[in-house]
Design an enzyme around this catalytic site. Structure first.
Site, PDB file in Angstrom:
ATOM      1  N   ASN A 172       0.838  -1.204   0.000  1.00  0.00           N
ATOM      2  CA  ASN A 172       0.000   0.000   0.000  1.00  0.00           C
ATOM      3  C   ASN A 172       0.871   1.252   0.000  1.00  0.00           C
ATOM      4  O   ASN A 172       1.919   1.304   0.644  1.00  0.00           O
ATOM      5  CB  ASN A 172      -1.003   0.005   1.169  1.00  0.00           C
ATOM      6  CG  ASN A 172      -0.380  -0.216   2.526  1.00  0.00           C
ATOM      7  OD1 ASN A 172       0.661  -0.845   2.649  1.00  0.00           O
ATOM      8  ND2 ASN A 172      -1.033   0.278   3.553  1.00  0.00           N
ATOM      9  N   CYS A 190      -4.109   0.892  -2.572  1.00  0.00           N
ATOM     10  CA  CYS A 190      -4.013  -0.347  -1.795  1.00  0.00           C
ATOM     11  C   CYS A 190      -2.961  -1.276  -2.403  1.00  0.00           C
ATOM     12  O   CYS A 190      -2.643  -1.193  -3.599  1.00  0.00           O
ATOM     13  CB  CYS A 190      -5.350  -1.085  -1.794  1.00  0.00           C
ATOM     14  SG  CYS A 190      -6.641  -0.274  -0.842  1.00  0.00           S
ATOM     15  N   GLU A 197      -3.178  -4.376  -3.216  1.00  0.00           N
ATOM     16  CA  GLU A 197      -3.675  -5.221  -4.309  1.00  0.00           C
ATOM     17  C   GLU A 197      -3.584  -4.487  -5.642  1.00  0.00           C
ATOM     18  O   GLU A 197      -3.202  -5.065  -6.669  1.00  0.00           O
ATOM     19  CB  GLU A 197      -5.141  -5.603  -4.074  1.00  0.00           C
ATOM     20  CG  GLU A 197      -5.392  -6.441  -2.832  1.00  0.00           C
ATOM     21  CD  GLU A 197      -5.719  -5.621  -1.598  1.00  0.00           C
ATOM     22  OE1 GLU A 197      -5.064  -4.567  -1.380  1.00  0.00           O
ATOM     23  OE2 GLU A 197      -6.613  -6.015  -0.856  1.00  0.00           O
ATOM     24  N   CYS A 245     -10.518  -4.649   0.095  1.00  0.00           N
ATOM     25  CA  CYS A 245     -11.580  -3.647   0.251  1.00  0.00           C
ATOM     26  C   CYS A 245     -12.481  -3.673  -0.995  1.00  0.00           C
ATOM     27  O   CYS A 245     -12.155  -4.298  -2.014  1.00  0.00           O
ATOM     28  CB  CYS A 245     -10.983  -2.267   0.468  1.00  0.00           C
ATOM     29  SG  CYS A 245     -10.337  -1.512  -1.039  1.00  0.00           S
TER      30      CYS A 245
HETATM   31  N1  THU Z   1      -5.408  -1.328   2.450  1.00  0.00           N
HETATM   32  C1  THU Z   1      -4.886  -2.145   1.478  1.00  0.00           C
HETATM   33  O1  THU Z   1      -3.758  -1.945   1.020  1.00  0.00           O
HETATM   34  N2  THU Z   1      -5.669  -3.167   1.018  1.00  0.00           N
HETATM   35  C2  THU Z   1      -6.921  -3.469   1.492  1.00  0.00           C
HETATM   36  O2  THU Z   1      -7.579  -4.339   0.951  1.00  0.00           O
HETATM   37  C3  THU Z   1      -7.430  -2.756   2.648  1.00  0.00           C
HETATM   38  C4  THU Z   1      -6.735  -1.480   2.994  1.00  0.00           C
HETATM   39  C5  THU Z   1      -4.582  -0.220   2.945  1.00  0.00           C
HETATM   40  C6  THU Z   1      -5.025   1.128   2.501  1.00  0.00           C
HETATM   41  C7  THU Z   1      -4.432   2.001   3.591  1.00  0.00           C
HETATM   42  O3  THU Z   1      -3.102   2.301   3.230  1.00  0.00           O
HETATM   43  C8  THU Z   1      -4.401   1.122   4.821  1.00  0.00           C
HETATM   44  O4  THU Z   1      -4.596  -0.195   4.353  1.00  0.00           O
HETATM   45  C9  THU Z   1      -5.481   1.447   5.838  1.00  0.00           C
HETATM   46  O5  THU Z   1      -6.732   1.483   5.248  1.00  0.00           O
END
Ligand code: THU
Length: 134
Positions: free
Chosen positions: A48, A59, A61, A91
């Site tokens: 992320n 994110c 992914e 998410c």
């Molecule tokens: N986040 C991800 O990288 N993937 C997800 O599926 C859920 C959330 C990250 C985004 C942000 O940098 C941190 O987690 C908190 O939301």
């Protein structure tokens, strides 16, 4: 369902864990890693990447998929997502992003410490895709 053999799923999850080491998450302090397995067996990692303008955050992914796609791979077999918590799954925005590359993409994630596999369609039923506009 055509899930990955347990050892392959574990290996991809370990790749996702390694990817989390390169997180840029100074705002949430919540490192996330992802690893994409392509149809021809290549693995692409992503973490992320946050931003002072919070909503611009990418994110893990989507970072990993961006790497895979821009290296010329559109055949996406599976994606694993890791965080240092009991449970994590993609998410809603990432589910939409993943399903763009096929309803059968396998998503590997942890729920209450157990490794789970689901197709992206199982995680995002009644999806909206390019087929919805035909
Ligand atoms: N986040 C991800 O990288 N993937 C997800 O599926 C859920 C959330 C990250 C985004 C942000 O940098 C941190 O987690 C908190 O939301």
């Amino acid at each position: 369902m055509n899930y990955l053999p347990e050892d392959e799923a574990c290996k991809l999850f370990e790749e996702a864990k390694a990817a989390a080491a390169h997180t840029y998450s100074p705002y949430s302090h919540f490192p996330v890693g992802a690893a994409v397995l392509t149809a021809d067996g290549a693995i692409f990692r992503g973490a992320n990447v946050e931003n002072a303008s919070y909503s611009v955050t990418i994110c893990a992914e989507r970072t990993a998929l961006g790497y895979a796609i821009s290296a010329g791979n559109t055949g996406i077999k599976a994606i694993a997502v890791y965080s240092n918590t009991d449970s994590i799954s993609p998410c809603g925005a990432c589910r939409q992003f993943i399903i763009e590359f096929g309803k059968d993409v396998i998503v590997i994630f942890k729920n209450e410490q157990k490794l789970i596999q689901r197709t992206i369609q199982e995680l995002l039923p009644f999806e909206f895709t390019k087929a919805s506009m035909e």
